[in-house]
Scaffold this active site. Structure first.
Site, PDB file in Angstrom:
ATOM      1  N   HIS A   1     -20.792  -3.711  24.493  1.00  0.00           N
ATOM      2  CA  HIS A   1     -20.405  -2.695  23.527  1.00  0.00           C
ATOM      3  C   HIS A   1     -20.849  -1.327  24.044  1.00  0.00           C
ATOM      4  O   HIS A   1     -21.997  -1.159  24.465  1.00  0.00           O
ATOM      5  CB  HIS A   1     -21.097  -2.940  22.185  1.00  0.00           C
TER       6      HIS A   1
ATOM      7  N   HIS B   1     -12.759  -9.508  21.020  1.00  0.00           N
ATOM      8  CA  HIS B   1     -13.895  -8.805  20.400  1.00  0.00           C
ATOM      9  C   HIS B   1     -14.036  -9.339  18.992  1.00  0.00           C
ATOM     10  O   HIS B   1     -13.465  -8.809  18.041  1.00  0.00           O
ATOM     11  CB  HIS B   1     -13.637  -7.296  20.403  1.00  0.00           C
TER      12      HIS B   1
ATOM     13  N   GLU C   1     -18.774   3.449  20.988  1.00  0.00           N
ATOM     14  CA  GLU C   1     -18.351   3.344  19.586  1.00  0.00           C
ATOM     15  C   GLU C   1     -19.026   4.455  18.807  1.00  0.00           C
ATOM     16  O   GLU C   1     -18.421   5.457  18.458  1.00  0.00           O
ATOM     17  CB  GLU C   1     -18.716   1.978  19.012  1.00  0.00           C
TER      18      GLU C   1
ATOM     19  N   HIS D   1     -17.163 -11.160  16.585  1.00  0.00           N
ATOM     20  CA  HIS D   1     -18.510 -11.699  16.340  1.00  0.00           C
ATOM     21  C   HIS D   1     -18.373 -12.846  15.346  1.00  0.00           C
ATOM     22  O   HIS D   1     -17.973 -12.619  14.198  1.00  0.00           O
ATOM     23  CB  HIS D   1     -19.423 -10.613  15.781  1.00  0.00           C
TER      24      HIS D   1
ATOM     25  N   ASP E   1     -13.309  -7.665  15.353  1.00  0.00           N
ATOM     26  CA  ASP E   1     -14.740  -7.366  15.322  1.00  0.00           C
ATOM     27  C   ASP E   1     -15.499  -8.258  14.332  1.00  0.00           C
ATOM     28  O   ASP E   1     -16.000  -9.316  14.706  1.00  0.00           O
ATOM     29  CB  ASP E   1     -14.952  -5.887  15.019  1.00  0.00           C
ATOM     30  N   ASP E   2     -15.589  -7.837  13.087  1.00  0.00           N
ATOM     31  CA  ASP E   2     -16.276  -8.583  12.022  1.00  0.00           C
ATOM     32  C   ASP E   2     -15.336  -8.653  10.815  1.00  0.00           C
ATOM     33  O   ASP E   2     -15.537  -7.960   9.813  1.00  0.00           O
ATOM     34  CB  ASP E   2     -17.591  -7.896  11.643  1.00  0.00           C
TER      35      ASP E   2
END
Length: 336
Positions: free
Chosen positions: A192, A13, A195, A15, A273-274
């Site tokens: 996704h 996961h 969340e 990005h 994630d980011d």
């Protein structure tokens, strides 16, 4: 538990646009003559304070404007792969938001080509991986269809398709026909869900999209029937602790439901994630939850095994990585 940084693992996961560190943002802005609404790296980094998912997305898309050429995407992914390798990542499945680039006039081929250039160049790091094309669930489905029309001509360039961006009020079902076509071409399906949205969003991703993995999924715990389904069918959940805290999905790391998810028998993986925006890469996320919840080397090895078995790597690569995890566990203090 800093040894978690050396634990061999897969990242599922991630990005790639979310790995755009402020320093590289300014470097690419200068290269491409793009103006930024920030006077310095420090000012941009100070803007990494978010109240919710949308406040993050606003900055995320603003910074993305510096990505213009195949070289930019190569440099972006290469920087991530170097950082990730230093934190034990040995296989990385990169999400990318093609619509956010093609809508700015960047050719799809340049996005995919640059990212693949970086993956091809990561062999010396001992990192394998691939690309997952994500559709923006809060944009018109016609935009996703336009990108998919191009992507489907070369499905061999992708591992799978995904769905991201603002969740609440943006049902996944409208993308079901694209997912059906992708699966027919042999691509994997992830999405996704759960969340900021509740368990019903997870159910929809499973039923409407045929999702093989759920990205986030932390609110699945609100529905006991869903928890039973996820556990029984061994559906992976790609959890991102730092992200959940920074976007206020949970109040603090101590409040994170990871221990409850593990206790419920869910197949959890830990990811970043980011990471440029949320304060840490995969190894740092894993180290933080190890310290917060007192995870043992065996617990950490279990999370790493989940990441490998839930990946879309080939069987030989999975076997290699599982062997490496076993060696790490045996050498860890208190290991077997």
């Amino acid at each position: 538990m800093t040894s978690a940084l050396t634990l061999p693992k897969a990242e599922l996961h991630l990005h790639i646009e979310g790995t755009l560190e402020p320093e590289l943002t300014f470097e690419l802005a200068a290269r491409n003559g793009v103006g930024l609404p920030f006077a310095s790296v420090e000012e941009l980094r100070a803007a990494h304070q978010f109240t919710d998912l949308q406040s993050f997305l606003d900055l995320y898309y603003a910074c993305m404007a510096v990505l213009r050429t195949r070289e930019d995407f190569r440099d972006l992914a290469a920087a991530y792969l170097h950082r990730a390798a230093a934190e034990g990542v040995r296989h990385a499945e990169l999400f990318f938001d093609a619509q956010a680039h093609t809508s700015r006039g960047v050719p799809y081929a340049d996005v995919v080509g640059g990212l693949q250039d970086a993956l091809d160049g990561a062999a010396h790091l001992g990192v394998t991986g691939g690309l997952i094309l994500c559709f923006l669930r809060d944009a018109p489905v016609e935009e996703a269809e336009a990108v998919w029309a191009e992507a489907r001509r070369h499905p061999e360039a992708l591992l799978g398709v995904g769905l991201d961006s603002a969740e609440v009020g943006n049902p996944a079902g409208k993308f079901a026909h694209i997912y059906a076509e992708a699966r027919a071409l042999g691509l994997h399906a992830v999405a996704h869900a759960g969340e900021e949205g509740g368990p019903e969003y997870v159910w929809e991703a499973l039923r409407e999209l045929g999702a093989e993995r759920i990205d986030h999924g932390i609110r699945s715990l609100e529905d006991p029937e869903l928890v039973r389904h996820l556990a029984e069918h061994r559906i992976p959940l790609t959890v991102c602790p730092f992200s959940n805290v920074r976007l206020r999905a949970v109040g603090s790391l101590a409040d994170h439901p990871l221990p409850a998810m593990l206790a419920a028998g869910l197949r959890v993986t830990v990811n970043s994630d980011d990471p440029a925006y949320f304060g840490g890469y995969a190894g740092q996320n894993l180290s933080a939850v190890a310290d917060q919840f007192g995870l043992t080397p065996s617990d950490l090895a279990g999370l790493a095994r989940n990441s490998v078995t839930a990946s879309f790597a080939g069987p030989d690569r999975k076997a290699q990585l599982l062997d490496a995890i076993n060696l790490w566990e045996a050498a860890a203090p208190g290991g077997h």
